[in-house]
Motif scaffolding. Structure first.
Motif: not given
Length: 311
Positions: A13-19, A180-184
């Motif tokens: 999942m790329d470029m998320h800020a779910l939590n 922030p945005a997280s990918s991985g």
């Protein structure tokens, strides 16, 4: 009938800020946790809590229940966190009843969500719990494949008026903030105790008919599928996650033997799960099985196959 299902997998999942945990000043902070990787090393990684995942799955289940006209308490109809505790009619029917087994007998047919998702009844001095049928672990980033970055944003104001800290205190002007945005790749474990649907854990008896239990089981499996098709959560209006892939193993059991699970934080999790099942079936004669999936299409097929098997 299938009694227990476990899902172990890797969600890319790329470029998320779910939590996110909150903010300091104009900096929004995402959730980071310490984990031990497959090599035994301590790592700090981005993660999404199991609470968030279960919240997503419960919302999908409520929508499914409304469409299928399942019985819902007043609280669950409006996705209220208090659930059945805000259902006045239910407690009027209970009157002064405080015995846990009798309350659970009435709870299970009254609301599919309280049956499957669990609930703590605390109204009017009561303390009666219903354990959830569905259990989510944290969605944990693989250290070598997961990164979180912070990006500059500004609330554009053509007049270039002052923003944060202006004299009015209304923050009406131009504000600068960092998001922030997280990918991985993220490891996930999910356990579904299907044998407990409609089951009173106190009296050890089924309260619902076999037909109703099958309908609820199918709805639960659908809601889990939808969770990985459309993960709800924070900042989806501008940071809707890019879901690239979902791979893993679904194990399931037709008996009291638990469906085994090994976290995808272990790179050999698939082989180990299949090895455990092979050993278990030396005594339980094919009562436990596992199916791999390499993408979202195959995952969807595996879940739909389980739903079809229940028909």
């Amino acid at each position: 009938m299938i009694k227990n299902v476990t899902i172990s997998g890797l969600l890319t999942m790329d470029m998320h800020a779910l939590n996110n945990e909150g903010g300091e000043g104009n900096q929004l902070q995402t959730r980071m946790v310490h984990v031990v990787d497959g090599e035994g090393e301590l790592q700090v990684v981005n993660a999404i809590s199991g609470d968030m995942l279960k919240h997503i799955q419960a919302e999908h289940l409520i929508n499914i229940s409304l469409e299928k006209d399942f019985s819902l308490c007043d609280g669950c109809k409006v996705f209220d966190a208090n659930r059945i505790n805000r259902d006045g009619a239910f407690f009027e029917r209970l009157k002064d009843e405080k015995k846990g087994d009798l309350i659970i007998d009435q709870l299970l047919p009254h609301c599919v969500i309280d049956d499957l998702e669990g609930v703590m009844i605390t109204r009017d001095g009561r303390s009666v719990s219903r354990k959830s049928v569905v259990e989510f672990g944290w969605l944990v980033g693989l250290p070598e494949f997961t990164r979180t970055e912070s990006y500059f944003h500004v609330k554009f104001d053509q007049s270039r008026e002052k923003g944060s800290g202006d004299e009015s205190g209304a923050n009406l002007g131009q504000n600068i903030f960092y998001r922030p945005a997280s990918s991985g790749k993220y490891a996930i474990v999910v356990n579904l105790e299907l044998s407990r649907i409609g089951f009173n854990d106190i009296t050890r008896e089924y309260i619902l008919s076999s037909e109703e239990r099958i309908k609820r089981t199918q709805a639960l499996l659908e809601s889990v599928l939808f969770t990985f098709i459309k993960p709800l959560g924070a900042h989806r209006n501008t940071q809707n996650p890019h879901i690239l892939n979902f791979e893993g193993v679904i194990s399931y059991s037709h008996s009291s033997v638990p469906a085994p699970s090994v976290s995808a934080l272990n790179e050999k999790y698939r082989e180990e799960m299949e090895g455990i099942i092979q050993q278990l079936n030396r005594s339980y004669n094919g009562q436990v099985d596992a199916k791999r999936f390499d993408n979202q299409v195959e995952f969807s097929k595996r879940i739909m196959d389980l739903i079809q098997e229940l028909m």
